[in-house]
Scaffold this motif. Structure first.
Motif, PDB file in Angstrom:
ATOM      1  N   GLY A 101     -46.763 -86.015  55.956  1.00  0.00           N
ATOM      2  CA  GLY A 101     -46.429 -86.514  54.635  1.00  0.00           C
ATOM      3  C   GLY A 101     -47.598 -86.762  53.710  1.00  0.00           C
ATOM      4  N   LEU A 102     -48.774 -86.230  54.067  1.00  0.00           N
ATOM      5  CA  LEU A 102     -49.976 -86.557  53.314  1.00  0.00           C
ATOM      6  C   LEU A 102     -50.336 -85.460  52.315  1.00  0.00           C
ATOM      7  N   THR A 103     -51.557 -85.559  51.776  1.00  0.00           N
ATOM      8  CA  THR A 103     -52.017 -84.582  50.770  1.00  0.00           C
ATOM      9  C   THR A 103     -53.261 -83.874  51.265  1.00  0.00           C
ATOM     10  N   SER A 104     -53.172 -83.324  52.454  1.00  0.00           N
ATOM     11  CA  SER A 104     -54.336 -82.673  53.038  1.00  0.00           C
ATOM     12  C   SER A 104     -54.717 -81.407  52.301  1.00  0.00           C
ATOM     13  N   ASP A 105     -56.018 -81.137  52.246  1.00  0.00           N
ATOM     14  CA  ASP A 105     -56.506 -79.871  51.689  1.00  0.00           C
ATOM     15  C   ASP A 105     -56.889 -78.905  52.815  1.00  0.00           C
ATOM     16  N   ASN A 106     -56.530 -79.264  54.028  1.00  0.00           N
ATOM     17  CA  ASN A 106     -56.847 -78.459  55.196  1.00  0.00           C
ATOM     18  C   ASN A 106     -55.597 -77.709  55.638  1.00  0.00           C
ATOM     19  N   ALA A 107     -55.658 -76.395  55.574  1.00  0.00           N
ATOM     20  CA  ALA A 107     -54.488 -75.589  55.909  1.00  0.00           C
ATOM     21  C   ALA A 107     -54.019 -75.814  57.342  1.00  0.00           C
ATOM     22  N   ASN A 108     -54.924 -76.180  58.214  1.00  0.00           N
ATOM     23  CA  ASN A 108     -54.567 -76.404  59.619  1.00  0.00           C
ATOM     24  C   ASN A 108     -53.665 -77.618  59.807  1.00  0.00           C
ATOM     25  N   HIS A 109     -53.577 -78.462  58.805  1.00  0.00           N
ATOM     26  CA  HIS A 109     -52.756 -79.675  58.900  1.00  0.00           C
ATOM     27  C   HIS A 109     -51.299 -79.414  58.536  1.00  0.00           C
ATOM     28  N   TYR A 110     -51.006 -78.215  58.076  1.00  0.00           N
ATOM     29  CA  TYR A 110     -49.653 -77.911  57.631  1.00  0.00           C
ATOM     30  C   TYR A 110     -48.872 -77.220  58.744  1.00  0.00           C
ATOM     31  N   ASP A 111     -47.612 -77.610  58.836  1.00  0.00           N
ATOM     32  CA  ASP A 111     -46.783 -77.159  59.948  1.00  0.00           C
ATOM     33  C   ASP A 111     -45.921 -75.959  59.607  1.00  0.00           C
ATOM     34  N   TYR A 112     -45.541 -75.839  58.374  1.00  0.00           N
ATOM     35  CA  TYR A 112     -44.649 -74.757  57.966  1.00  0.00           C
ATOM     36  C   TYR A 112     -45.182 -74.100  56.695  1.00  0.00           C
ATOM     37  N   TRP A 113     -44.966 -72.800  56.609  1.00  0.00           N
ATOM     38  CA  TRP A 113     -45.476 -72.017  55.485  1.00  0.00           C
ATOM     39  C   TRP A 113     -44.389 -71.130  54.898  1.00  0.00           C
ATOM     40  N   GLY A 114     -44.445 -70.945  53.585  1.00  0.00           N
ATOM     41  CA  GLY A 114     -43.572 -70.008  52.914  1.00  0.00           C
ATOM     42  C   GLY A 114     -44.181 -68.621  52.905  1.00  0.00           C
ATOM     43  N   GLN A 115     -43.466 -67.698  52.294  1.00  0.00           N
ATOM     44  CA  GLN A 115     -43.868 -66.291  52.349  1.00  0.00           C
ATOM     45  C   GLN A 115     -44.832 -65.907  51.235  1.00  0.00           C
ATOM     46  N   GLY A 116     -44.979 -66.731  50.230  1.00  0.00           N
ATOM     47  CA  GLY A 116     -45.922 -66.438  49.150  1.00  0.00           C
ATOM     48  C   GLY A 116     -45.291 -65.769  47.957  1.00  0.00           C
ATOM     49  N   THR A 117     -45.870 -66.022  46.807  1.00  0.00           N
ATOM     50  CA  THR A 117     -45.451 -65.374  45.571  1.00  0.00           C
ATOM     51  C   THR A 117     -46.704 -64.955  44.811  1.00  0.00           C
ATOM     52  N   LEU A 118     -46.699 -63.749  44.277  1.00  0.00           N
ATOM     53  CA  LEU A 118     -47.891 -63.168  43.674  1.00  0.00           C
ATOM     54  C   LEU A 118     -48.017 -63.578  42.211  1.00  0.00           C
ATOM     55  N   VAL A 119     -49.174 -64.072  41.875  1.00  0.00           N
ATOM     56  CA  VAL A 119     -49.522 -64.396  40.489  1.00  0.00           C
ATOM     57  C   VAL A 119     -50.672 -63.488  40.073  1.00  0.00           C
ATOM     58  N   THR A 120     -50.476 -62.761  39.011  1.00  0.00           N
ATOM     59  CA  THR A 120     -51.507 -61.872  38.494  1.00  0.00           C
ATOM     60  C   THR A 120     -51.800 -62.258  37.050  1.00  0.00           C
ATOM     61  N   VAL A 121     -53.055 -62.560  36.778  1.00  0.00           N
ATOM     62  CA  VAL A 121     -53.466 -62.968  35.440  1.00  0.00           C
ATOM     63  C   VAL A 121     -54.401 -61.907  34.886  1.00  0.00           C
ATOM     64  N   SER A 122     -53.983 -61.275  33.817  1.00  0.00           N
ATOM     65  CA  SER A 122     -54.809 -60.239  33.203  1.00  0.00           C
ATOM     66  C   SER A 122     -55.695 -60.839  32.112  1.00  0.00           C
ATOM     67  N   SER A 123     -56.829 -60.214  31.923  1.00  0.00           N
ATOM     68  CA  SER A 123     -57.784 -60.723  30.924  1.00  0.00           C
ATOM     69  C   SER A 123     -57.531 -60.143  29.545  1.00  0.00           C
TER      70      SER A 123
END
Length: 123
Positions: A101-123
């Protein structure tokens, strides 16, 4: 457990996007939620996190002041509002759930992951 991230897309520099991550199969209101991203050829990096209560947040320095993480426990959903997007924000964005339930910045502390969504920012 399923974490379904959505809201990614192609935008121009300076635009805004809001990512959503809908959770199911877990007691969402007791999990800390984090956002990470991975750009092509780079390692996954922490973006933002919010505690189970919503009362505590943490941000990477690179997004502080531009991104806002929030959650709606009634909807089992966490959000990432991204403003003033830059080309260097281009990445696949992942949401993750932390049983503690915390706000860790360490990926190893997370138990479950989603599949991801792509963000593309053009200049």
């Amino acid at each position: 457990v399923q974490l379904q991230a959505s809201g990614g897309g192609l935008v121009q520099a300076g635009d805004s996007l809001r990512l959503s991550c809908a959770a199911s199969g877990l007691l969402f209101s007791k999990h800390g939620m984090g956002w990470f991203r991975q750009a092509p050829g780079k390692e996954r990096e922490f973006v933002a996190a919010i505690a189970w209560t919503g009362g505590s947040t943490r941000y990477a320095n690179s997004v502080k002041g531009r991104f806002t993480v929030s959650r709606d426990n009634a909807k089992n959903t966490v959000y990432l509002q991204m403003n003033s997007l830059k080309p260097e924000d281009t990445a696949v964005y992942y949401c993750a759930a932390d049983f503690l339930g915390l706000t860790s910045d360490n990926a190893n502390h997370y138990d479950y992951w989603g599949q991801g969504t792509l963000v593309t920012v053009s200049s």
